[in-house]
Write a protein that holds these residues in place. Structure first.
Motif, PDB file in Angstrom:
ATOM      1  N   ALA A   2       0.837  -1.202   0.000  1.00  0.00           N
ATOM      2  CA  ALA A   2       0.000   0.000   0.000  1.00  0.00           C
ATOM      3  C   ALA A   2       0.873   1.253   0.000  1.00  0.00           C
ATOM      4  O   ALA A   2       0.505   2.276  -0.572  1.00  0.00           O
ATOM      5  N   ARG A   3       2.023   1.152   0.648  1.00  0.00           N
ATOM      6  CA  ARG A   3       2.926   2.307   0.681  1.00  0.00           C
ATOM      7  C   ARG A   3       3.858   2.359  -0.524  1.00  0.00           C
ATOM      8  O   ARG A   3       4.651   3.289  -0.668  1.00  0.00           O
ATOM      9  N   PHE A   4       3.756   1.333  -1.376  1.00  0.00           N
ATOM     10  CA  PHE A   4       4.695   1.202  -2.485  1.00  0.00           C
ATOM     11  C   PHE A   4       4.500   2.300  -3.533  1.00  0.00           C
ATOM     12  O   PHE A   4       5.469   2.788  -4.118  1.00  0.00           O
ATOM     13  N   GLU A   5       3.226   2.718  -3.756  1.00  0.00           N
ATOM     14  CA  GLU A   5       2.963   3.789  -4.741  1.00  0.00           C
ATOM     15  C   GLU A   5       3.785   5.040  -4.428  1.00  0.00           C
ATOM     16  O   GLU A   5       4.400   5.624  -5.312  1.00  0.00           O
ATOM     17  N   ALA A   6       3.778   5.419  -3.139  1.00  0.00           N
ATOM     18  CA  ALA A   6       4.521   6.609  -2.729  1.00  0.00           C
ATOM     19  C   ALA A   6       6.014   6.424  -2.972  1.00  0.00           C
ATOM     20  O   ALA A   6       6.717   7.360  -3.379  1.00  0.00           O
ATOM     21  N   LYS A   7       6.486   5.208  -2.771  1.00  0.00           N
ATOM     22  CA  LYS A   7       7.908   4.930  -2.982  1.00  0.00           C
ATOM     23  C   LYS A   7       8.269   5.045  -4.451  1.00  0.00           C
ATOM     24  O   LYS A   7       9.331   5.549  -4.807  1.00  0.00           O
ATOM     25  N   ILE A   8       7.354   4.561  -5.313  1.00  0.00           N
ATOM     26  CA  ILE A   8       7.604   4.675  -6.754  1.00  0.00           C
ATOM     27  C   ILE A   8       7.735   6.153  -7.133  1.00  0.00           C
ATOM     28  O   ILE A   8       8.661   6.548  -7.846  1.00  0.00           O
ATOM     29  N   ARG A   9       6.791   6.970  -6.602  1.00  0.00           N
ATOM     30  CA  ARG A   9       6.798   8.397  -6.916  1.00  0.00           C
ATOM     31  C   ARG A   9       8.114   9.034  -6.456  1.00  0.00           C
ATOM     32  O   ARG A   9       8.753   9.778  -7.195  1.00  0.00           O
ATOM     33  N   ALA A  10       8.529   8.700  -5.245  1.00  0.00           N
ATOM     34  CA  ALA A  10       9.768   9.260  -4.696  1.00  0.00           C
ATOM     35  C   ALA A  10      10.968   8.825  -5.531  1.00  0.00           C
ATOM     36  O   ALA A  10      11.862   9.631  -5.823  1.00  0.00           O
ATOM     37  N   GLU A  11      10.970   7.565  -5.921  1.00  0.00           N
ATOM     38  CA  GLU A  11      12.090   7.037  -6.700  1.00  0.00           C
ATOM     39  C   GLU A  11      12.162   7.717  -8.068  1.00  0.00           C
ATOM     40  O   GLU A  11      13.244   8.057  -8.554  1.00  0.00           O
ATOM     41  N   ILE A  12      10.980   7.938  -8.680  1.00  0.00           N
ATOM     42  CA  ILE A  12      10.955   8.623  -9.980  1.00  0.00           C
ATOM     43  C   ILE A  12      11.505  10.038  -9.834  1.00  0.00           C
ATOM     44  O   ILE A  12      12.338  10.488 -10.635  1.00  0.00           O
ATOM     45  N   ALA A  13      11.086  10.730  -8.755  1.00  0.00           N
ATOM     46  CA  ALA A  13      11.577  12.088  -8.511  1.00  0.00           C
ATOM     47  C   ALA A  13      13.091  12.077  -8.335  1.00  0.00           C
ATOM     48  O   ALA A  13      13.799  12.922  -8.893  1.00  0.00           O
ATOM     49  N   ARG A  14      13.572  11.081  -7.593  1.00  0.00           N
ATOM     50  CA  ARG A  14      15.016  11.013  -7.351  1.00  0.00           C
ATOM     51  C   ARG A  14      15.782  10.792  -8.659  1.00  0.00           C
ATOM     52  O   ARG A  14      16.787  11.443  -8.930  1.00  0.00           O
ATOM     53  N   CYS A  15      15.252   9.885  -9.481  1.00  0.00           N
ATOM     54  CA  CYS A  15      15.917   9.593 -10.749  1.00  0.00           C
ATOM     55  C   CYS A  15      15.920  10.811 -11.669  1.00  0.00           C
ATOM     56  O   CYS A  15      16.906  11.080 -12.351  1.00  0.00           O
ATOM     57  N   GLN A  16      14.771  11.528 -11.675  1.00  0.00           N
ATOM     58  CA  GLN A  16      14.699  12.698 -12.541  1.00  0.00           C
ATOM     59  C   GLN A  16      15.696  13.758 -12.113  1.00  0.00           C
ATOM     60  O   GLN A  16      16.368  14.374 -12.932  1.00  0.00           O
ATOM     61  N   GLN A  17      15.806  13.928 -10.790  1.00  0.00           N
ATOM     62  CA  GLN A  17      16.749  14.909 -10.272  1.00  0.00           C
ATOM     63  C   GLN A  17      18.176  14.528 -10.660  1.00  0.00           C
ATOM     64  O   GLN A  17      18.952  15.359 -11.124  1.00  0.00           O
ATOM     65  N   GLN A  18      18.464  13.247 -10.501  1.00  0.00           N
ATOM     66  CA  GLN A  18      19.785  12.744 -10.845  1.00  0.00           C
ATOM     67  C   GLN A  18      20.090  13.019 -12.312  1.00  0.00           C
ATOM     68  O   GLN A  18      21.169  13.471 -12.666  1.00  0.00           O
ATOM     69  N   GLN A  19      19.041  12.784 -13.129  1.00  0.00           N
ATOM     70  CA  GLN A  19      19.229  12.972 -14.559  1.00  0.00           C
ATOM     71  C   GLN A  19      19.490  14.440 -14.906  1.00  0.00           C
ATOM     72  O   GLN A  19      20.379  14.745 -15.707  1.00  0.00           O
ATOM     73  N   SER A  20      18.706  15.319 -14.286  1.00  0.00           N
ATOM     74  CA  SER A  20      18.885  16.726 -14.610  1.00  0.00           C
ATOM     75  C   SER A  20      20.232  17.224 -14.117  1.00  0.00           C
ATOM     76  O   SER A  20      20.830  18.127 -14.694  1.00  0.00           O
ATOM     77  N   GLU A  21      20.723  16.611 -13.036  1.00  0.00           N
ATOM     78  CA  GLU A  21      22.056  16.981 -12.562  1.00  0.00           C
ATOM     79  C   GLU A  21      23.116  16.552 -13.549  1.00  0.00           C
ATOM     80  O   GLU A  21      24.104  17.245 -13.800  1.00  0.00           O
ATOM     81  N   GLU A  22      22.906  15.390 -14.126  1.00  0.00           N
ATOM     82  CA  GLU A  22      23.873  14.910 -15.118  1.00  0.00           C
ATOM     83  C   GLU A  22      23.756  15.697 -16.421  1.00  0.00           C
ATOM     84  O   GLU A  22      24.655  15.639 -17.268  1.00  0.00           O
ATOM     85  N   GLU A  23      22.639  16.416 -16.564  1.00  0.00           N
ATOM     86  CA  GLU A  23      22.388  17.235 -17.747  1.00  0.00           C
ATOM     87  C   GLU A  23      22.574  16.466 -19.041  1.00  0.00           C
ATOM     88  O   GLU A  23      23.261  16.912 -19.958  1.00  0.00           O
ATOM     89  N   GLN A  24      22.002  15.314 -19.073  1.00  0.00           N
ATOM     90  CA  GLN A  24      22.070  14.532 -20.301  1.00  0.00           C
ATOM     91  C   GLN A  24      20.663  14.206 -20.750  1.00  0.00           C
ATOM     92  O   GLN A  24      19.779  13.992 -19.934  1.00  0.00           O
ATOM     93  N   THR A  25      20.468  14.185 -22.040  1.00  0.00           N
ATOM     94  CA  THR A  25      19.150  13.809 -22.537  1.00  0.00           C
ATOM     95  C   THR A  25      18.960  12.306 -22.336  1.00  0.00           C
ATOM     96  O   THR A  25      19.876  11.532 -22.586  1.00  0.00           O
ATOM     97  N   PRO A  26      17.774  11.931 -21.881  1.00  0.00           N
ATOM     98  CA  PRO A  26      17.554  10.497 -21.683  1.00  0.00           C
ATOM     99  C   PRO A  26      17.597   9.762 -23.020  1.00  0.00           C
ATOM    100  O   PRO A  26      17.127  10.281 -24.031  1.00  0.00           O
TER     101      PRO A  26
END
Lengths: 336, 252
Positions: free
Chosen positions: B216-240
């Motif tokens: 039941a708490r997994f949805e929130a974890k997915i959202r957090a993980e996606i946010a973390r990955c996106q942040q990481q990506q924007s820091e790397e400044e590379q196009t996916p």
């Protein structure tokens, strides 16, 4: 023990001896089917493996009457060693089975619909009902069920009924069902015999007083009066030992003979049924946390192409530890 | 205080080493029996006789063979396909709802003895993981590989946990019969496999509650993980790269 069994066999229709004979016939049927499978890569050794296993069921009881207990046990013991060698040298394998293609099975599945689930669901339901209601039914002087093995007798009856019902639903004959089961037995393979081998090892441990050695070891660390610590030791011990061996079945006889039996059952009068049931589940908590249980934890990571091959284990750890703690308190609460 | 005799434990060492080296378990177990016998000085013929006696007296462990013809004939006529169609028919699903639904069905069917109905190879890889990942992709768009891996690992864990804690309720399962054989071998009478199966129910329910709570708490974890990955990506400044969408197609 065996004398008791023989006398019981005469007073019940579904006696345990007859059930063993039935199992023996099923195995022997599979042996014949394996021998007929000309394209089988390990035809003869696979057939031999199952023949040695099946012969224990077909000839075991007759052999005791004929050549005595010691001689019977001796040839079975030799069988066991050969069975282990055949499996250990990788000489037991899958054969060839003519299964219909996926599409044909999907068509059948659509044709029969949810009726296909009926026989499978019947097995446990009939077993439980029969165990509760029919266990003491007598026909004249005969009990319907073997009084020493009520559940197994009920299971046999349930399987027979389920087989008849699936015959009616699918129009596939019971003989066909038997041939088809070779595919399942072969896919389980040597693992089908593992529980019986582990029970055997447990028996050897008893003769060798292995439990006593563990018992001595335990008393070095924990006071035998401390119920709670003993429960913790048994549950955590089951989990840790399972993690080392990768298999709760292998950990069970050792830990139960060493801790549960002497300290909890004999020492504190614990109720055996919940004790062993919860103890085994504590072992399963260990299974969830170990790479040694490769089929469950490492193989899926490979199947799913996960970068981290331990990721499945990592996901399982919180549930496993929570359940281990629950098991400890549950056991402490119900067994005394 | 008697002197500590550790010789009877030598068989356990054999098991640990044998399993660690991945020898065939039947061979490991038999060797452990032989080594234990030798270590405590049991005569060889007596030891083989003990093997035979214990093996013969635990024949009830093979009673699961009685069930296989029924399951085999049902599988021949599409039992697995029917089960797949049933799970695939579940609509309006999020990742955690799909996983929770599967968990409940899997645990209940395992309790009925239908252990081989599903599994890592039969259902998790071809069906459950793609469905769970697909549901998240519907919600969040393209998923980073880390998130896909996390959902896949959860799908695999669902199958393991549900089947482990369901199967012991079923009385013809090896574990229950092994416990039964062990108690009988040790002179504890009057316990039927049914009793042991019944005592598996509380833990099975606990497993259901604990794991459904985590899902039941997994949805929130997915959202957090996606946010973390996106942040990481924007820091790397590379196009996916395009591989993400290609992988998604494949896994769907």
């Amino acid at each position: 023990m065996s004398l008791m069994n023989t006398s019981d066999a005469q007073s019940s229709l579904l006696s345990i001896d007859n059930i063993y004979l039935l199992i023996g016939f099923i195995v022997m049927f599979l042996v014949v089917k394996t021998l007929q499978d000309k394209a089988h890569p390990k035809r003869l050794t696979t057939a031999l493996f199952w023949f040695l296993f099946g012969s224990v069921f077909i000839f075991g009881d007759a052999s005791i009457a004929l050549i005595g207990e010691r001689n019977t046990y001796l040839w079975i013991g030799i069988n066991v060693v050969i069975i282990a060698l055949l499996a250990g040298m990788n000489m037991v394998s899958m054969g060839n089975y003519d299964m219909p293609c996926e599409r044909a099975k999907t068509e059948d599945a659509n044709r029969f619909g949810n009726k296909l689930f009926v026989p499978a669901v019947l097995i446990p339901i009939v077993t439980v009902i029969c165990t509760i209601i029919l266990s003491e039914i007598q026909l004249g002087d005969f009990y319907l069920f073997d009084q020493e093995h009520v559940t197994l007798s009920a299971l046999t009856l349930a399987c027979t009924i389920a087989l008849l019902v699936s015959w009616k639903i699918t129009k596939g004959s019971p003989l066909q069902a038997l041939s088809e089961s070779r595919r399942l037995v072969d896919s389980i393979g040597w693992a089908a015999i593992l529980p019986q081998m582990l029970a055997m090892l447990g028996g050897v441990f008893i003769v060798a007083n292995t439990g006593t050695a563990i018992q001595d070891l335990v008393t070095l660390f924990i006071s035998p009066d401390n119920r709670f610590m003993l429960v913790v030791l048994y549950c955590v011990g089951m989990a840790l030992f399972t993690m080392i061996m990768g298999n709760a079945f292998a950990a069970f006889p050792v830990m139960t003979a060493g801790i549960a039996l002497p300290f909890l059952i004999q020492g504190h009068g614990a109720d055996p049924a919940p004790l062993v049931a919860i103890g085994m589940y504590s072992g399963y908590c260990g299974t969830l946390m170990t790479p040694m249980a490769a089929n469950f934890n490492i193989v899926p990571a490979a199947l799913l192409d996960l970068k981290d091959k331990y990721q499945v284990i990592k996901v399982q750890i919180p549930t496993a530890i929570t359940l281990l703690v629950i098991n400890i308190f549950l056991m402490y609460g119900v067994v005394f | 205080m008697t002197e500590l005799n550790l010789l009877p434990l030598s068989g356990i060492a054999v098991i640990v080493i044998g399993f660690a080296l991945r020898f065939n378990p039947l061979l490991v177990v038999t060797s452990a029996g032989l080594v234990t016998g030798f270590a405590v000085g049991i005569d060889f013929v007596d030891l083989i006789v003990t093997f035979g006696e214990k093996f013969m007296n635990s024949r009830q462990l093979a009673s699961f063979l009685l069930i296989l013809p029924v399951i085999a004939i049902l599988e021949r006529y599409g039992l697995q396909q029917r089960a797949k169609a049933w799970v695939a028919g579940i609509k309006g699903a999020t990742t955690s709802r799909i996983l929770s639904m599967y968990f409940v069905v899997r645990e209940c069917s395992a309790a009925l003895g239908l252990i081989n109905l599903a599994g890592q190879a039969q259902t998790v890889r071809p069906l459950l993981a793609p469905m769970a990942i697909g549901a998240a992709a519907n919600q969040y768009g393209d998923l980073p590989q880390d998130v896909k891996d996390m959902i896949g690992a959860h799908a695999a864990a669902c199958d393991n946990i549900a089947v482990f804690f369901g199967e012991d309720i079923f009385i013809a399962f090896g574990a229950v019969l092994l416990m039964d054989a062990f108690l009988k071998e040790n002179g504890i009478a009057g316990i039927e496999p049914l009793h042991i199966g019944l005592w598996a129910i509380p833990t099975a329910i606990a497993a259901l509650i604990v794991h459904l709570f985590r899902l039941a708490r997994f949805e929130a974890k997915i959202r957090a993980e996606i946010a973390r990955c996106q942040q990481q990506q924007s820091e790397e400044e590379q196009t996916p790269s395009n591989t993400n969408s290609a992988l998604k197609e494949e896994s769907l």
